[in-house]
Design a protein around this motif. Structure first.
Motif, PDB file in Angstrom:
ATOM      1  N   LEU A 176       0.801  -1.223   0.000  1.00  0.00           N
ATOM      2  CA  LEU A 176       0.000   0.000   0.000  1.00  0.00           C
ATOM      3  C   LEU A 176       0.836   1.275   0.000  1.00  0.00           C
ATOM      4  CD1 LEU A 176      -2.725  -1.009   2.631  1.00  0.00           C
ATOM      5  CD2 LEU A 176      -2.884  -1.105   0.123  1.00  0.00           C
ATOM      6  N   ASP A 177       1.926   1.307   0.747  1.00  0.00           N
ATOM      7  CA  ASP A 177       2.629   2.578   0.980  1.00  0.00           C
ATOM      8  C   ASP A 177       4.104   2.545   0.589  1.00  0.00           C
ATOM      9  OD1 ASP A 177       0.336   3.783   2.245  1.00  0.00           O
ATOM     10  OD2 ASP A 177       0.757   2.512   3.985  1.00  0.00           O
ATOM     11  N   GLU A 178       4.527   1.581  -0.218  1.00  0.00           N
ATOM     12  CA  GLU A 178       5.948   1.469  -0.534  1.00  0.00           C
ATOM     13  C   GLU A 178       6.397   2.612  -1.452  1.00  0.00           C
ATOM     14  OE1 GLU A 178       4.103  -0.293  -4.129  1.00  0.00           O
ATOM     15  OE2 GLU A 178       3.636  -0.240  -1.998  1.00  0.00           O
ATOM     16  N   GLN A 179       7.670   2.938  -1.347  1.00  0.00           N
ATOM     17  CA  GLN A 179       8.293   3.935  -2.218  1.00  0.00           C
ATOM     18  C   GLN A 179       9.601   3.374  -2.761  1.00  0.00           C
ATOM     19  OE1 GLN A 179       7.035   6.836  -3.213  1.00  0.00           O
ATOM     20  NE2 GLN A 179       5.160   6.465  -2.010  1.00  0.00           N
ATOM     21  N   PRO A 180       9.836   3.411  -4.064  1.00  0.00           N
ATOM     22  CA  PRO A 180       8.893   3.842  -5.089  1.00  0.00           C
ATOM     23  C   PRO A 180       7.721   2.872  -5.204  1.00  0.00           C
ATOM     24  CG  PRO A 180      10.749   2.744  -6.100  1.00  0.00           C
ATOM     25  CD  PRO A 180      11.083   2.847  -4.640  1.00  0.00           C
ATOM     26  N   ARG A 181       6.612   3.318  -5.797  1.00  0.00           N
ATOM     27  CA  ARG A 181       5.474   2.437  -6.018  1.00  0.00           C
ATOM     28  C   ARG A 181       5.893   1.298  -6.937  1.00  0.00           C
ATOM     29  NH1 ARG A 181       1.880   1.167  -3.517  1.00  0.00           N
ATOM     30  NH2 ARG A 181       0.064   1.351  -4.858  1.00  0.00           N
ATOM     31  N   LEU A 182       5.492   0.080  -6.580  1.00  0.00           N
ATOM     32  CA  LEU A 182       5.893  -1.104  -7.321  1.00  0.00           C
ATOM     33  C   LEU A 182       4.679  -1.846  -7.862  1.00  0.00           C
ATOM     34  CD1 LEU A 182       8.642  -2.471  -4.907  1.00  0.00           C
ATOM     35  CD2 LEU A 182       8.994  -1.198  -7.033  1.00  0.00           C
ATOM     36  N   TYR A 183       4.879  -2.480  -9.015  1.00  0.00           N
ATOM     37  CA  TYR A 183       3.848  -3.290  -9.645  1.00  0.00           C
ATOM     38  C   TYR A 183       4.422  -4.691  -9.860  1.00  0.00           C
ATOM     39  CZ  TYR A 183       1.746   1.226 -10.287  1.00  0.00           C
ATOM     40  OH  TYR A 183       1.225   2.471 -10.044  1.00  0.00           O
ATOM     41  N   PHE A 184       3.581  -5.692  -9.675  1.00  0.00           N
ATOM     42  CA  PHE A 184       4.013  -7.080  -9.741  1.00  0.00           C
ATOM     43  C   PHE A 184       3.354  -7.729 -10.947  1.00  0.00           C
ATOM     44  CE2 PHE A 184       4.772  -5.549  -5.603  1.00  0.00           C
ATOM     45  CZ  PHE A 184       5.836  -6.256  -5.088  1.00  0.00           C
ATOM     46  N   MET A 185       4.189  -8.231 -11.851  1.00  0.00           N
ATOM     47  CA  MET A 185       3.717  -8.805 -13.106  1.00  0.00           C
ATOM     48  C   MET A 185       4.009 -10.300 -13.108  1.00  0.00           C
ATOM     49  SD  MET A 185       4.805  -7.823 -17.002  1.00  0.00           S
ATOM     50  CE  MET A 185       4.446  -6.099 -16.723  1.00  0.00           C
ATOM     51  N   HIS A 186       2.965 -11.107 -13.116  1.00  0.00           N
ATOM     52  CA  HIS A 186       3.097 -12.559 -13.104  1.00  0.00           C
ATOM     53  C   HIS A 186       3.068 -13.095 -14.531  1.00  0.00           C
ATOM     54  CE1 HIS A 186       2.510 -12.721  -8.703  1.00  0.00           C
ATOM     55  NE2 HIS A 186       1.856 -11.594  -8.946  1.00  0.00           N
ATOM     56  N   PHE A 187       3.739 -14.211 -14.752  1.00  0.00           N
ATOM     57  CA  PHE A 187       3.931 -14.710 -16.113  1.00  0.00           C
ATOM     58  C   PHE A 187       3.876 -16.232 -16.138  1.00  0.00           C
ATOM     59  CE2 PHE A 187       8.018 -14.278 -14.050  1.00  0.00           C
ATOM     60  CZ  PHE A 187       8.638 -15.482 -14.310  1.00  0.00           C
ATOM     61  N   TRP A 188       3.750 -16.765 -17.364  1.00  0.00           N
ATOM     62  CA  TRP A 188       3.667 -18.220 -17.539  1.00  0.00           C
ATOM     63  C   TRP A 188       4.068 -18.591 -18.959  1.00  0.00           C
ATOM     64  CZ3 TRP A 188       3.010 -22.837 -15.262  1.00  0.00           C
ATOM     65  CH2 TRP A 188       2.651 -23.928 -16.072  1.00  0.00           C
ATOM     66  N   ALA A 189       4.776 -19.707 -19.092  1.00  0.00           N
ATOM     67  CA  ALA A 189       5.047 -20.310 -20.398  1.00  0.00           C
ATOM     68  C   ALA A 189       5.549 -21.727 -20.162  1.00  0.00           C
ATOM     69  CB  ALA A 189       6.065 -19.516 -21.197  1.00  0.00           C
ATOM     70  N   ASN A 190       5.433 -22.552 -21.190  1.00  0.00           N
ATOM     71  CA  ASN A 190       5.985 -23.911 -21.153  1.00  0.00           C
ATOM     72  C   ASN A 190       6.617 -24.164 -22.515  1.00  0.00           C
ATOM     73  OD1 ASN A 190       6.642 -26.558 -20.663  1.00  0.00           O
ATOM     74  ND2 ASN A 190       4.555 -27.332 -20.835  1.00  0.00           N
ATOM     75  N   ASP A 191       7.954 -24.135 -22.559  1.00  0.00           N
ATOM     76  CA  ASP A 191       8.669 -24.230 -23.832  1.00  0.00           C
ATOM     77  C   ASP A 191      10.115 -24.613 -23.533  1.00  0.00           C
ATOM     78  OD1 ASP A 191       9.322 -24.039 -26.530  1.00  0.00           O
ATOM     79  OD2 ASP A 191       8.333 -22.098 -26.795  1.00  0.00           O
ATOM     80  N   ASP A 192      10.955 -24.581 -24.558  1.00  0.00           N
ATOM     81  CA  ASP A 192      12.370 -24.859 -24.378  1.00  0.00           C
ATOM     82  C   ASP A 192      12.944 -23.942 -23.296  1.00  0.00           C
ATOM     83  OD1 ASP A 192      15.024 -26.046 -25.542  1.00  0.00           O
ATOM     84  OD2 ASP A 192      15.341 -23.879 -25.409  1.00  0.00           O
ATOM     85  N   ALA A 193      13.604 -24.521 -22.307  1.00  0.00           N
ATOM     86  CA  ALA A 193      14.052 -23.755 -21.143  1.00  0.00           C
ATOM     87  C   ALA A 193      15.042 -22.656 -21.513  1.00  0.00           C
ATOM     88  CB  ALA A 193      14.665 -24.693 -20.102  1.00  0.00           C
ATOM     89  N   ILE A 194      15.957 -22.945 -22.413  1.00  0.00           N
ATOM     90  CA  ILE A 194      16.953 -21.943 -22.787  1.00  0.00           C
ATOM     91  C   ILE A 194      16.297 -20.802 -23.556  1.00  0.00           C
ATOM     92  CG2 ILE A 194      19.094 -21.551 -24.036  1.00  0.00           C
ATOM     93  CD1 ILE A 194      19.300 -23.295 -21.460  1.00  0.00           C
ATOM     94  N   LYS A 195      15.379 -21.138 -24.442  1.00  0.00           N
ATOM     95  CA  LYS A 195      14.636 -20.106 -25.166  1.00  0.00           C
ATOM     96  C   LYS A 195      13.890 -19.191 -24.200  1.00  0.00           C
ATOM     97  CE  LYS A 195      10.574 -19.642 -28.163  1.00  0.00           C
ATOM     98  NZ  LYS A 195       9.514 -20.390 -28.904  1.00  0.00           N
ATOM     99  N   LEU A 196      13.231 -19.789 -23.226  1.00  0.00           N
ATOM    100  CA  LEU A 196      12.482 -18.991 -22.264  1.00  0.00           C
ATOM    101  C   LEU A 196      13.412 -18.136 -21.405  1.00  0.00           C
ATOM    102  CD1 LEU A 196       9.781 -21.562 -21.117  1.00  0.00           C
ATOM    103  CD2 LEU A 196       9.506 -19.639 -22.700  1.00  0.00           C
TER     104      LEU A 196
END
Length: 212
Positions: A176-196
């Motif tokens: 709620l009150d952190e500085q600087p304001r932070l945003y959390f971006m979640h992700f997903w994939a299933n592919d060649d590990a090195i490519k990812l």
């Protein structure tokens, strides 16, 4: 601070107990898409007597199906089965094997404060970009985690992930009150590990992270 992983029906009773225990609710949202059963993450914060806060959290979790007994350790740690040396080189730091998942914590360059207090260490407090590689066979891996971003980094990181076939599954705040304001971006994939890993590296290059 931290987050509780809950089913939809558990959100209301757990939140009620947390509020009664004097803890703050800072976010409620998904991290993944298409999860079965659907899971939600309730982020909590508090400041005070640690034993009282622990009791409040334990009481709240008793309203859920969260197993509270210590887990039985596996007879042997699952093999990673990925080229972890190359993953380390691409991501730019040393990963750690944990329950068959190869994990990275990438710390931001600049300090983060809340209520004029520096939040450290970054990793255990959820302020490091977390990346996990779970082997899925034949050199492939499922990846998930979250990027910790300032506002100006959000869309450059989205573009880098999408350009590399990595799905963005959620974007939101955790505090709620952190500085600087932070945003959390979640992700997903299933592919060649090195490519990812190379795709994740392209996204990390759009951020102000500490040098490993």
């Amino acid at each position: 601070m931290g987050d509780l992983v809950l089913l939809e029906t558990e959100i209301k009773p757990v939140m009620t107990r947390l509020v009664e225990g004097g803890l703050d609710i800072t976010a409620v949202h998904n991290h993944l898409l298409r999860a079965n059963p659907a899971t939600f993450y309730m982020h909590v914060g508090g400041h005070g007597d640690p034993a009282k806060m622990a009791v409040a959290i334990r009481t709240a979790l008793s309203e859920s199906k969260t197993p509270l007994a210590p887990p039985t350790p596996p007879a042997a740690a699952p093999a990673i089965g990925l080229d972890t040396v190359q993953l380390d080189q691409i991501i730019g730091g040393k990963g750690q094997a944990n329950g068959g998942v190869y994990q990275f914590a990438v710390v931001r360059r600049d300090a983060v404060t809340e209520n004029a207090m520096t939040l450290a260490p970054a990793g255990p407090l959820g302020l490091a970009t977390g990346i996990g590689f779970q082997p899925t066979g034949n050199g492939k891996a499922a990846i998930t985690g979250d990027f910790v971003l300032t506002a100006d980094e959000v869309n450059p990181v989205i573009r880098a992930l999408r350009d590399n076939g990595i799905e963005v599954t959620a974007l939101h705040s955790h505090m709620l009150d952190e500085q600087p304001r932070l945003y959390f971006m979640h992700f997903w994939a299933n592919d060649d590990a090195i490519k990812l890993a190379k795709g994740l590296r392209a996204a990390l290059d759009k951020m102000a992270n500490a040098k490993s």
